[in-house]
Motif scaffolding. Structure first.
Motif, PDB file in Angstrom:
ATOM      1  N   LEU A  16       0.850  -1.193   0.000  1.00 43.70           N
ATOM      2  CA  LEU A  16       0.000   0.000   0.000  1.00 43.70           C
ATOM      3  C   LEU A  16       0.887   1.245   0.000  1.00 43.70           C
ATOM      4  O   LEU A  16       1.807   1.358   0.817  1.00 43.70           O
ATOM      5  N   THR A  17       0.626   2.172  -0.909  1.00 40.27           N
ATOM      6  CA  THR A  17       1.488   3.364  -1.020  1.00 40.27           C
ATOM      7  C   THR A  17       1.111   4.462  -0.045  1.00 40.27           C
ATOM      8  O   THR A  17       1.896   5.362   0.211  1.00 40.27           O
ATOM      9  N   GLY A  18      -0.118   4.410   0.487  1.00 38.96           N
ATOM     10  CA  GLY A  18      -0.585   5.517   1.320  1.00 38.96           C
ATOM     11  C   GLY A  18      -1.339   6.505   0.456  1.00 38.96           C
ATOM     12  O   GLY A  18      -2.336   6.159  -0.180  1.00 38.96           O
ATOM     13  N   ILE A  19      -0.862   7.731   0.380  1.00 38.79           N
ATOM     14  CA  ILE A  19      -1.491   8.762  -0.448  1.00 38.79           C
ATOM     15  C   ILE A  19      -0.491   9.182  -1.519  1.00 38.79           C
ATOM     16  O   ILE A  19       0.431   9.963  -1.241  1.00 38.79           O
ATOM     17  N   PRO A  20      -0.627   8.676  -2.748  1.00 40.10           N
ATOM     18  CA  PRO A  20       0.330   8.996  -3.815  1.00 40.10           C
ATOM     19  C   PRO A  20       0.435  10.495  -4.058  1.00 40.10           C
ATOM     20  O   PRO A  20      -0.570  11.191  -4.180  1.00 40.10           O
ATOM     21  N   GLY A  21       1.670  10.988  -4.085  1.00 36.47           N
ATOM     22  CA  GLY A  21       1.907  12.413  -4.304  1.00 36.47           C
ATOM     23  C   GLY A  21       2.078  13.201  -3.026  1.00 36.47           C
ATOM     24  O   GLY A  21       2.551  14.338  -3.041  1.00 36.47           O
ATOM     25  N   LEU A  22       1.680  12.600  -1.897  1.00 34.53           N
ATOM     26  CA  LEU A  22       1.810  13.298  -0.608  1.00 34.53           C
ATOM     27  C   LEU A  22       2.661  12.488   0.372  1.00 34.53           C
ATOM     28  O   LEU A  22       2.528  12.646   1.584  1.00 34.53           O
ATOM     29  N   PRO A 272      -6.164  15.139  -9.323  1.00 35.65           N
ATOM     30  CA  PRO A 272      -4.964  14.418  -8.860  1.00 35.65           C
ATOM     31  C   PRO A 272      -5.311  13.215  -7.993  1.00 35.65           C
ATOM     32  O   PRO A 272      -6.284  13.253  -7.230  1.00 35.65           O
ATOM     33  N   PRO A 273      -4.532  12.114  -8.099  1.00 39.67           N
ATOM     34  CA  PRO A 273      -4.833  10.886  -7.335  1.00 39.67           C
ATOM     35  C   PRO A 273      -4.921  11.110  -5.832  1.00 39.67           C
ATOM     36  O   PRO A 273      -5.740  10.465  -5.163  1.00 39.67           O
ATOM     37  N   TYR A 274      -4.098  12.027  -5.286  1.00 37.20           N
ATOM     38  CA  TYR A 274      -4.120  12.206  -3.832  1.00 37.20           C
ATOM     39  C   TYR A 274      -5.455  12.767  -3.351  1.00 37.20           C
ATOM     40  O   TYR A 274      -5.865  12.529  -2.214  1.00 37.20           O
ATOM     41  N   VAL A 275      -6.157  13.513  -4.228  1.00 36.79           N
ATOM     42  CA  VAL A 275      -7.478  14.026  -3.861  1.00 36.79           C
ATOM     43  C   VAL A 275      -8.461  12.862  -3.727  1.00 36.79           C
ATOM     44  O   VAL A 275      -9.253  12.801  -2.778  1.00 36.79           O
ATOM     45  N   HIS A 276      -8.394  11.915  -4.684  1.00 35.06           N
ATOM     46  CA  HIS A 276      -9.253  10.733  -4.619  1.00 35.06           C
ATOM     47  C   HIS A 276      -9.035   9.958  -3.317  1.00 35.06           C
ATOM     48  O   HIS A 276      -9.987   9.563  -2.644  1.00 35.06           O
ATOM     49  N   ILE A 277      -7.765   9.744  -2.988  1.00 34.35           N
ATOM     50  CA  ILE A 277      -7.439   8.925  -1.808  1.00 34.35           C
ATOM     51  C   ILE A 277      -7.847   9.646  -0.523  1.00 34.35           C
ATOM     52  O   ILE A 277      -8.387   9.027   0.397  1.00 34.35           O
ATOM     53  N   LEU A 278      -7.588  10.954  -0.461  1.00 37.52           N
ATOM     54  CA  LEU A 278      -7.997  11.726   0.717  1.00 37.52           C
ATOM     55  C   LEU A 278      -9.509  11.673   0.910  1.00 37.52           C
ATOM     56  O   LEU A 278     -10.001  11.487   2.024  1.00 37.52           O
ATOM     57  N   LEU A 279     -10.252  11.829  -0.195  1.00 40.23           N
ATOM     58  CA  LEU A 279     -11.715  11.772  -0.105  1.00 40.23           C
ATOM     59  C   LEU A 279     -12.185  10.394   0.346  1.00 40.23           C
ATOM     60  O   LEU A 279     -13.115  10.274   1.149  1.00 40.23           O
ATOM     61  N   SER A 280     -11.530   9.339  -0.173  1.00 38.79           N
ATOM     62  CA  SER A 280     -11.889   7.976   0.226  1.00 38.79           C
ATOM     63  C   SER A 280     -11.687   7.765   1.717  1.00 38.79           C
ATOM     64  O   SER A 280     -12.484   7.086   2.372  1.00 38.79           O
TER      65      SER A 280
END
Length: 317
Positions: A16-22, A272-280
């Motif tokens: 698991l990468t965590g939050i890509p880009g952050l 950006p992907p990090y927005v998707h992951i943060l929202l999830s």
């Protein structure tokens, strides 16, 4: 069996990468996540304790609230320890079996939470629109049946996702999941094979549970509002309306965040992907964190017992 170049056959371990880009600021993001988790556990445990020990609160609306609190704690616990392990201790690896288990638990508890919100809406509908039959309909036996039914519905509908991944997806182009926890579509997207069946079944589960529940929750509250505005006495109208406010707030914060996350995932390719992951993460963590606050403020009986508990604690010290 021929394995295409670069493909991995049934990986034992995923990353698991965590939050890509952050990645550089994940340890800071973990702080508010951790605070939310502890407040979720403390707030919901407090409500559970009050409802358990106060016999005057052994009524359907409070029993459903206790069920929601227990589900909130379980859902947050499924996510946060693994996520904080990635953010703070650089422990991104998870076994494939553990990843599937986490996925099943997360989606099952989401479905249970949705079912409880529907039960709470129906409870208020009967209490306001047909009050003389409320005690008869919402008996202890019926509450038990609801709890068992909501749990079984979630477990049975989500379980085939595990079977479809395990049996249909054998080859994976990578073992790296660009997410902070194991989510259904995040795992499915790793496969090199045709994933249409997995995607279709995932959408079927989402709409058969969330879609069904949302329709009946909205219909219940529409009928409640029609009945409330037909009441002749202002005091009775205000009291009936006030009992629904907390539930409407919980309903909105749960489903609005979920749909916002869902639509950004499906149609927000430019985001950006990090927005998707943060929202999830937020749509799973924020409602369990806010629910005890909303009920503590808007439900007078809970509010009064919380104040009484804190007053006793202060006096004893």
């Amino acid at each position: 069996m021929l394995i295409p170049n670069g493909s991995i056959f049934m990986p034992a371990v995923l990353t698991l990468t965590g939050i890509p880009g952050l990645e550089s600021v994940q340890h800071w993001i973990g702080i508010p996540f951790c605070v939310m988790y502890f407040l979720t556990v403390i707030g919901n445990s407090l409500i559970l304790g009050i409802i358990k020990y106060e016999h005057s609160l052994h009524k359907p609306m409070y029993i459903f609230l206790a069920m929601l609190g227990a589900t909130n704690i379980a859902l947050s616990t499924c996510i946060l320890p693994e996520t904080l392990g990635i953010f703070w201790f650089h422990l991104p690896e998870i076994s494939f079996a553990a990843c599937l288990l986490q996925m099943w638990l997360i989606h099952s508890f989401q479905a249970i939470e949705s079912g409880i919100l529907l039960a709470m809406a129906l409870d208020r509908y009967v209490a306001i629109c047909d009050p003389l039959r409320h005690v008869t309909i919402f008996s202890q036996q019926f509450l038990t049946h609801i709890a068992v039914g909501v749990t079984l519905r979630a477990a049975i509908l989500v379980a085939p996702c595990l079977v479809l991944i395990k049996c249909c997806l054998k080859l994976y182009r990578t073992t790296v999941i660009s997410h902070s926890y194991c989510e259904h579509m995040a795992i499915v997207k790793l496969a090199t094979e045709d994933v249409r069946i997995n995607k279709i079944y995932g959408l079927f589960v989402a709409f058969s549970i969330l879609g069904f529940d949302i329709i009946f929750i909205i219909l219940s509250y529409v009928q409640i509002f029609i009945t409330v505005f037909q009441l002749s006495q202002k005091e009775a109208r205000f009291k009936a309306f006030n009992t629904c406010i907390a539930r409407i707030c919980v309903f909105l914060q749960s489903y609005l965040l979920a749909f916002f996350s869902f639509f950004t995932h499906r149609f927000g390719a430019h985001i950006p992907p990090y927005v998707h992951i943060l929202l999830s993460n937020l749509y799973l963590l924020v409602p369990p964190f806010l629910n005890p606050i909303v009920y503590g403020v808007k439900t007078k009986q809970i509010h009064d017992h919380v104040l009484k508990l804190f007053s006793k604690t202060i006096l004893n010290h």
